[in-house]
Design a protein around this motif. Structure first.
Motif, PDB file in Angstrom:
ATOM      1  N   ARG A 125      -2.960  -9.287  -4.509  1.00 18.16           N
ATOM      2  CA  ARG A 125      -1.834  -9.501  -5.433  1.00 18.16           C
ATOM      3  C   ARG A 125      -2.326 -10.109  -6.751  1.00 18.16           C
ATOM      4  NH1 ARG A 125       3.113 -12.384  -2.883  1.00 18.16           N
ATOM      5  NH2 ARG A 125       3.279 -10.441  -1.749  1.00 18.16           N
ATOM      6  N   PHE A 153      -1.698  -8.020 -10.133  1.00 20.05           N
ATOM      7  CA  PHE A 153      -0.646  -8.557 -11.000  1.00 20.05           C
ATOM      8  C   PHE A 153      -1.190  -9.496 -12.070  1.00 20.05           C
ATOM      9  CE2 PHE A 153       2.736  -7.816  -7.493  1.00 20.05           C
ATOM     10  CZ  PHE A 153       2.617  -6.453  -7.715  1.00 20.05           C
ATOM     11  N   ARG A 210       5.131  -1.632  -6.152  1.00 20.42           N
ATOM     12  CA  ARG A 210       6.091  -2.060  -5.126  1.00 20.42           C
ATOM     13  C   ARG A 210       5.373  -2.390  -3.815  1.00 20.42           C
ATOM     14  NH1 ARG A 210       9.509   1.940  -5.614  1.00 20.42           N
ATOM     15  NH2 ARG A 210       8.660   3.098  -3.865  1.00 20.42           N
ATOM     16  N   LYS A 237       3.637  -5.698  -4.127  1.00 19.06           N
ATOM     17  CA  LYS A 237       4.633  -6.779  -4.158  1.00 19.06           C
ATOM     18  C   LYS A 237       5.131  -7.087  -2.741  1.00 19.06           C
ATOM     19  CE  LYS A 237       8.602  -7.566  -7.043  1.00 19.06           C
ATOM     20  NZ  LYS A 237       9.517  -6.775  -7.868  1.00 19.06           N
ATOM     21  N   ASN A 238       5.175  -6.051  -1.911  1.00 11.69           N
ATOM     22  CA  ASN A 238       5.736  -6.227  -0.563  1.00 11.69           C
ATOM     23  C   ASN A 238       4.735  -6.735   0.470  1.00 11.69           C
ATOM     24  OD1 ASN A 238       8.229  -5.466  -1.396  1.00 11.69           O
ATOM     25  ND2 ASN A 238       8.009  -3.316  -0.819  1.00 11.69           N
TER      26      ASN A 238
END
Ligand SMILES: Cc1cc2nc3c(=O)[nH]c(=O)nc-3n(C[C@H](O)[C@H](O)[C@H](O)COP(=O)(O)OP(=O)(O)OC[C@H]3O[C@@H](n4cnc5c(N)ncnc54)[C@H](O)[C@@H]3O)c2cc1C
Length: 525
Positions: free
Chosen positions: A302, A306, A320, A323-324
């Motif tokens: 992550r 990000f 997505r 993020k999950n």
């Protein structure tokens, strides 16, 4: 960073945890010009061994049970100071309130003492069964996970080997393995054992480091993962390396540097440079840029995508998925500086140097898990305790003792906040310790309790998560870190992943780093 290290590199590795170091060392050994950048002043992440109070030292990740033998061999780590051979394996002790402790000796209970003869027989059978079945998963760990539907010869060979290993189990056990594989550990233990102490210990081991209780579906997988690891050629064995976990990190660093890699600390990477969909280097927090043929990120996926790449450079479906990824840590770490060696009534002197587990029954472990679902911790936390200064006097001043405990089920986000909750959790842990080691509270000179929030900040581990992302069935193998991107490649050409968030997951194994290095060497993408 000096101006000389600003030249173009073949590979920049981001993150000097043990996986980043393993990857850098292997690539340097392969003749690549490698630069490794670690944000912190020290290498190793939670594998560092640190002074937490004057004269008292502890490693946050305190036990070695899955450091991959191939890595030790490839990097000749024993020549770089790592002492693994000849080290005795530590027993695991299921502590009992009445002092009738149960002890698993050798490599994960080759012998069991403190249990009835019938339970010993049942354990021998279950242990052999678990090790056989965990062995089927083993070949999948040290390679890229096979993608479903893949025609890659390597994938087909790995699947073929697994099918053969399954067949070798025989029809009846193969059926049983397929039945229990995704079961919860509690039900399997109930089928085969009766002793609550033994079942509590095994249930604890199955869920350690994850957000699962013993009754959560698939929790047995955690035990298979634990037993797929080995030390000194013995599956399930565990030890504290001489010099603490720092000795693993030091050996990896030496291996990397002697192969020609440059290793820099205090060098946080703030951006991975991407041009026309390809990674071209990194920018450091101080503004300097390093150009490279490829970038290997050995930090959390992550943070990689990000914070360092940035979502705009990625497609929304991939964003997505990242993020999950579930990564809320559930583990706290306690370090106690003690005036002397605590007394655990009923514990034999030779077992004091073992791993002491407070998990009196699977129900107790399950009850400890329940509050964690709702942002609270149990008043009776479960934990594993090691007294590292008993085997390594350098870990505490003479006559004193260091206690190191991994405490399971401390939620990353505590409802009341960790400033309020930290002293309360410490009180709950000390109350448990007092039951098994009366008088220990009076010996405490200093206590350091790291909550998942502290672990996140200190080691730059989002969620404070042991595995850089839950190690559960839906986040394993070809779904780790996300489906479609399990093979260390990423949607950014020339950017690879090498940390615990990648297959096969966390623990001090070095395997994600080793597998990623092989992927880079293949020169694919
Ligand atoms: C409390 C606790 C106890 C544990 N106990 C054990 C145990 O007993 N046995 C065991 O086998 N495992 C244990 N683990 C798990 C183990 O520590 C991890 O799985 C392992 O450290 C992951 O290794 P890694 O190299 O992938 O990542 P990390 O060890 O997390 O290393 C990543 C490194 O990258 C650096 N970094 C991050 N961002 C940047 C950036 N932007 N620029 C440059 N550098 C950056 C970090 O500072 C860190 O040094 C424990 C973990 C925790 C949290």
């Amino acid at each position: 960073m000096t101006s000389s290290s600003r030249s173009i590199r073949d590979v920049v590795v981001v993150g000097g945890g043990h996986n980043g170091l393993a990857c850098a060392a292997l690539l340097a050994r392969d003749g690549r010009n490698v630069l490794l950048l670690e944000a912190d002043a020290e290498l190793g992440g939670p594998a560092r061994t640190e002074e937490f109070f004057p004269g008292f030292r502890a490693s946050t990740a305190h036990l070695l049970n899955r450091f991959h033998p191939e890595l030790v061999r490839l990097l000749a780590l024993e020549r770089h100071g790592l002492v693994l051979t000849g080290q005795p394996f530590m027993p695991s002790v299921a502590l009992a309130r009445d002092g009738n402790h149960l002890v698993l000796h050798g490599a994960y209970g080759e012998a069991l003492t403190g249990a009835s003869a019938a339970e010993q027989r049942a354990w021998r059978e279950l242990r052999a069964q678990l090790l056989r079945q965990a062995g089927i998963l083993k070949p999948f760990l040290a390679r890229r996970p096979p993608e479903p539907g893949s025609r890659d010869p390597g994938d087909l060979i790995a699947l073929g080997k697994a099918a053969l290993a399954l067949k070798r189990l025989g029809k009846e056990e193969m059926r049983d393995f397929l039945r229990v594989f995704l079961m919860n550990v509690n039900d399997l233990l109930d089928e085969q054992l009766t002793d609550l102490r033994l079942k509590g210990l095994l249930a604890f081991d199955a869920v350690l480091g994850s957000h699962l209780g013993p009754r959560s579906p698939t929790s047995l997988l955690g035990l298979y993962y634990r037993l797929a690891g080995e030390i000194g050629g013995a599956a399930g064995a565990q030890l504290v390396p001489r010099g603490g976990m720092a000795s693993v990190v030091d050996a990896l660093r030496q291996a990397a540097e002697s192969a020609g890699a440059t290793v820099l600390t205090g060098a946080p990477v703030s951006r991975i440079l991407v041009e026309h969909g390809r990674a071209t280097g990194v920018a450091l927090a101080d503004g300097q840029e390093v150009r490279a043929g490829c970038v290997v990120s050995a930090i959390n996926p992550r943070s990689t995508f990000f914070d360092l790449v940035g979502a705009p450079a990625l497609d929304t479906g991939f964003v997505r998925k990242v993020k999950n990824i579930r990564m809320k840590g559930d583990v706290a770490k306690l370090h106690l500086a003690l005036d002397g060696v605590p007394d655990f009534p009923g514990l034999l002197p030779e077992d004091m140097g073992g791993r002491l587990v407070i998990a009196p029954s699977p129900d107790h472990v399950e009850r400890a898990f329940n509050p964690a679902k709702y942002g609270a911790f149990s008043p009776e936390p479960v934990m594993e305790i090691v007294l590292p200064s008993l085997s390594d006097p350098a870990m505490a001043p003479a006559g004193c003792c260091t206690l190191s405990a991994v405490v399971q089920y401390a939620p990353h986000v505590l409802k009341e906040g960790w400033d309020v909750g930290r002293p309360k959790l410490l009180g709950a842990i000390m109350a448990q310790l007092e039951i098994y080691a009366p008088g220990i509270g009076g010996m405490v000179r200093h206590a350091e309790l790291l909550t998942p929030a502290d672990i996140e900040a200190r080691y730059r581990m989002p969620g404070g998560h042991w595995h850089h992302g839950e190690l559960q069935a839906d986040q394993m193998l070809f779904s780790r870190p996300v489906s479609g991107w399990s093979g260390y490649d990423t949607p950014i050409e020339g950017l690879y992943l090498a940390g615990a968030g990648s297959h096969p997951g966390g623990g001090i194994s070095g395997v994600p780093g080793m597998n990623a290095a092989r992927r880079v060497m293949e020169g694919v993408r």
